[in-house]
Write an enzyme that holds these catalytic residues in place. Structure first.
Site, mmCIF file in Angstrom:
data_model
loop_
_atom_site.group_PDB
_atom_site.id
_atom_site.type_symbol
_atom_site.label_atom_id
_atom_site.label_comp_id
_atom_site.label_asym_id
_atom_site.label_seq_id
_atom_site.Cartn_x
_atom_site.Cartn_y
_atom_site.Cartn_z
ATOM 1 N N HIS A 2 -4.072 11.164 -26.212
ATOM 2 C CA HIS A 2 -4.113 9.795 -25.694
ATOM 3 C C HIS A 2 -4.878 8.880 -26.635
ATOM 4 O O HIS A 2 -4.535 7.695 -26.788
ATOM 5 C CB HIS A 2 -4.753 9.784 -24.309
ATOM 6 C CG HIS A 2 -3.825 10.187 -23.218
ATOM 7 N ND1 HIS A 2 -4.254 10.391 -21.918
ATOM 8 C CD2 HIS A 2 -2.488 10.437 -23.203
ATOM 9 C CE1 HIS A 2 -3.224 10.735 -21.166
ATOM 10 N NE2 HIS A 2 -2.152 10.777 -21.924
ATOM 11 N N LYS A 51 1.523 11.377 -10.417
ATOM 12 C CA LYS A 51 0.627 10.513 -11.174
ATOM 13 C C LYS A 51 1.390 9.263 -11.592
ATOM 14 O O LYS A 51 2.471 9.356 -12.163
ATOM 15 C CB LYS A 51 0.112 11.218 -12.433
ATOM 16 C CG LYS A 51 -1.189 11.956 -12.266
ATOM 17 C CD LYS A 51 -1.668 12.385 -13.642
ATOM 18 C CE LYS A 51 -2.993 13.104 -13.569
ATOM 19 N NZ LYS A 51 -3.461 13.503 -14.908
ATOM 20 N N GLU A 57 -6.212 16.189 -9.041
ATOM 21 C CA GLU A 57 -6.909 16.570 -10.270
ATOM 22 C C GLU A 57 -8.400 16.828 -10.048
ATOM 23 O O GLU A 57 -9.256 16.397 -10.812
ATOM 24 C CB GLU A 57 -6.714 15.492 -11.346
ATOM 25 C CG GLU A 57 -6.906 16.004 -12.757
ATOM 26 C CD GLU A 57 -6.474 14.991 -13.796
ATOM 27 O OE1 GLU A 57 -5.486 15.274 -14.498
ATOM 28 O OE2 GLU A 57 -7.116 13.937 -13.911
ATOM 29 N N GLU A 113 5.471 18.606 -24.581
ATOM 30 C CA GLU A 113 4.981 18.938 -23.246
ATOM 31 C C GLU A 113 5.474 20.312 -22.795
ATOM 32 O O GLU A 113 4.781 21.026 -22.069
ATOM 33 C CB GLU A 113 5.416 17.869 -22.246
ATOM 34 C CG GLU A 113 4.679 16.550 -22.383
ATOM 35 C CD GLU A 113 3.246 16.608 -21.861
ATOM 36 O OE1 GLU A 113 2.873 17.604 -21.226
ATOM 37 O OE2 GLU A 113 2.501 15.653 -22.107
ATOM 38 N N HIS A 152 4.531 10.098 -27.148
ATOM 39 C CA HIS A 152 3.523 10.859 -26.419
ATOM 40 C C HIS A 152 3.489 12.328 -26.838
ATOM 41 O O HIS A 152 2.427 12.894 -27.104
ATOM 42 C CB HIS A 152 3.803 10.739 -24.915
ATOM 43 C CG HIS A 152 2.905 11.566 -24.061
ATOM 44 N ND1 HIS A 152 1.555 11.286 -23.900
ATOM 45 C CD2 HIS A 152 3.146 12.681 -23.322
ATOM 46 C CE1 HIS A 152 1.015 12.185 -23.085
ATOM 47 N NE2 HIS A 152 1.952 13.039 -22.731
ATOM 48 N N LYS A 193 4.477 22.949 -13.597
ATOM 49 C CA LYS A 193 3.829 21.744 -13.076
ATOM 50 C C LYS A 193 3.832 21.736 -11.555
ATOM 51 O O LYS A 193 2.850 21.327 -10.930
ATOM 52 C CB LYS A 193 4.505 20.490 -13.618
ATOM 53 C CG LYS A 193 3.740 19.235 -13.224
ATOM 54 C CD LYS A 193 3.914 18.095 -14.170
ATOM 55 C CE LYS A 193 2.909 16.991 -13.855
ATOM 56 N NZ LYS A 193 3.090 15.803 -14.712
ATOM 57 N N ARG A 222 0.806 -1.230 0.000
ATOM 58 C CA ARG A 222 0.000 0.000 0.000
ATOM 59 C C ARG A 222 0.836 1.276 0.000
ATOM 60 O O ARG A 222 0.371 2.334 0.386
ATOM 61 C CB ARG A 222 -0.988 0.006 1.178
ATOM 62 C CG ARG A 222 -2.005 -1.128 1.111
ATOM 63 C CD ARG A 222 -3.035 -1.022 2.221
ATOM 64 N NE ARG A 222 -4.044 -2.061 2.076
ATOM 65 C CZ ARG A 222 -3.947 -3.282 2.593
ATOM 66 N NH1 ARG A 222 -2.863 -3.609 3.297
ATOM 67 N NH2 ARG A 222 -4.904 -4.178 2.426
ATOM 68 N N ARG A 271 -5.598 20.992 -11.644
ATOM 69 C CA ARG A 271 -4.614 20.150 -12.319
ATOM 70 C C ARG A 271 -5.082 19.728 -13.706
ATOM 71 O O ARG A 271 -4.273 19.329 -14.545
ATOM 72 C CB ARG A 271 -4.308 18.922 -11.461
ATOM 73 C CG ARG A 271 -3.197 18.062 -12.052
ATOM 74 C CD ARG A 271 -2.684 17.038 -11.081
ATOM 75 N NE ARG A 271 -1.621 16.236 -11.688
ATOM 76 C CZ ARG A 271 -0.762 15.499 -11.020
ATOM 77 N NH1 ARG A 271 -0.826 15.436 -9.706
ATOM 78 N NH2 ARG A 271 0.167 14.805 -11.646
ATOM 79 N N ASN A 297 -3.836 18.676 -18.777
ATOM 80 C CA ASN A 297 -4.311 17.747 -19.800
ATOM 81 C C ASN A 297 -4.539 18.423 -21.149
ATOM 82 O O ASN A 297 -5.111 17.802 -22.061
ATOM 83 C CB ASN A 297 -5.622 17.086 -19.346
ATOM 84 C CG ASN A 297 -5.405 16.134 -18.190
ATOM 85 O OD1 ASN A 297 -4.414 15.432 -18.134
ATOM 86 N ND2 ASN A 297 -6.341 16.128 -17.253
ATOM 87 N N HIS A 356 -4.313 16.475 -24.366
ATOM 88 C CA HIS A 356 -4.170 15.064 -24.023
ATOM 89 C C HIS A 356 -5.399 14.219 -24.358
ATOM 90 O O HIS A 356 -5.276 13.003 -24.513
ATOM 91 C CB HIS A 356 -3.836 14.916 -22.539
ATOM 92 C CG HIS A 356 -2.411 15.227 -22.222
ATOM 93 N ND1 HIS A 356 -1.833 16.441 -22.517
ATOM 94 C CD2 HIS A 356 -1.429 14.481 -21.639
ATOM 95 C CE1 HIS A 356 -0.572 16.428 -22.127
ATOM 96 N NE2 HIS A 356 -0.304 15.256 -21.592
#
Length: 372
Positions: free
Chosen positions: A254, A142, A239, A184, A266, A229, A120, A243, A247, A250
């Protein structure tokens, strides 16, 4: 060589992103004195670097293990994650031990996810070796792996104990990898830092040459992107709203990656996604024509693609509906009202989406050098 720059990411578990050259000596300080065992996760192409990290850790008194994983997105699968869990179990890793990810964005995503799920959650430190990892994937907490249905659909928010952005790694990075990562950087410029765009516009050839000649420019761009960032993530780790601006580009990006079975890098996919988002905002009456044109000009100057094949629209639309940013049947996009003014656009009319895609699919293909 100048001293490294330390950029603080705040929140419940603050940490530093260290940007500079030859940073291996910083690793032990980020791991701390409670860690005893360290699993170093790396792709085959970075075996020598991983061995150097292991040797340095052992000199510092840690017990270090190496785990080789596939390159790029092939590493981000449940099967590879299970392999790493097996290694951790066989080596009796406890909650006081750690994972170090060394590589690009896929490796750091995987390493972070495995660390977040083992017992965990155990310590993870990321050593970013590509532009996209330095300015995006390794920073922000993330983590995730892909499934057949989409990118990063399985994951967790798990902040690292620290991130090392060793700019020396960029000296030997293939130019197409460097250029793809700049997608990016451009994104951060459009959503929050116009100075980044101005630096690129002033001399894009300095960033696309086979050999880097302007180290100061690259360092400034990386640091500016990390600061963007860090500010966003500090305000909103999970998010919930702020946040989401990260994206930008994206949602379609994606989808392109999935439809292309991750043969596109990417940053190249996000490049097309940004132009699509800009056209969507223009058609919705939110973004001036000149800002849309600026998207194309900057991205093309770096050799990044700004268009995509017209016959894939239905596949892309289906992929976007499965995207983790969607809510039920409601598609959600980050768009701009101007440079530095991102907003959310929810549930745009299907005809508007199709019209925006028509604007990017009628152009000839571009940027092929960064795709494969």
């Amino acid at each position: 060589m100048s001293e490294p720059t330390r950029i603080r990411v705040g929140g419940e578990r603050p940490y530093d992103v260290v940007v500079g050259y030859h940073l291996l000596g910083e690793l032990a300080g980020l791991l701390g004195d409670k860690v005893r065992k360290v699993l170093v996760v790396h792709p085959r192409s970075l075996t020598a670097s991983a061995e150097a990290v292991r040797d340095d850790l052992e000199k510092e008194g840690y017990q270090a293990f190496l785990a080789e994983v596939p390159d790029a997105e092939d590493a981000k699968t449940a099967q590879v994650a299970a392999f790493l869990w097996h290694v951790l179990g066989q080596a009796d890793f406890t909650r006081s031990d750690a994972v170090v990810g060394i590589g690009g964005g896929a490796t750091t995503d995987l390493a972070g996810f495995v660390a977040s799920t083992w017992l965990r959650g155990i310590t993870v430190v990321q050593i970013a070796t590509t532009v996209v990892a330095m300015v995006d994937a390794a920073v922000g907490g993330k983590t995730g792996i892909n499934t057949e249905e989409g990118k990063n659909l399985v994951g967790a928010f798990w902040t690292p104990a620290g991130v090392l952005c060793d700019l020396a790694a960029l000296d030997t990075l293939p130019v197409h990898e460097r250029v793809a990562g700049l997608g990016e950087v451009v994104k951060h410029g459009f959503i929050a830092d116009e100075r980044t765009l101005e630096l690129i516009e002033a001399d894009p050839s300095a960033l696309t040459a086979p050999q880097l000649t302007d180290r100061d420019l690259v360092r400034e761009l990386v640091e500016r992107s990390v600061r963007v960032k860090a500010e966003v993530v500090t305000a909103d780790l999970r998010e919930s709203f702020r946040r989401e601006i990260l994206n930008y580009g994206h949602t379609l990006g994606h989808a392109i990656e999935q439809v292309e079975r991750y043969r596109w890098r990417h940053g190249a996919a996000v490049s097309v996604g940004m132009v699509f988002a800009a056209e969507l905002a223009r058609l919705a009456g939110r973004l001036p024509d000149d800002v849309v044109a600026r998207h194309r000009e900057i991205l093309r100057s770096l050799g990044l693609p700004t268009s995509y094949r017209a016959d894939r629209w239905e596949q892309l639309l289906a992929a976007m509906r499965r995207d983790k940013k969607s809510r039920g049947d409601l598609l959600r996009f980050v768009v701009l009202e101007d440079v530095g003014r991102p907003v959310r656009l929810e549930g745009p009319d299907p005809t508007l989406l199709a019209a925006a895609f028509a604007e990017i699919s009628r152009e000839p293909a571009s940027g092929a050098g960064v795709l494969l």
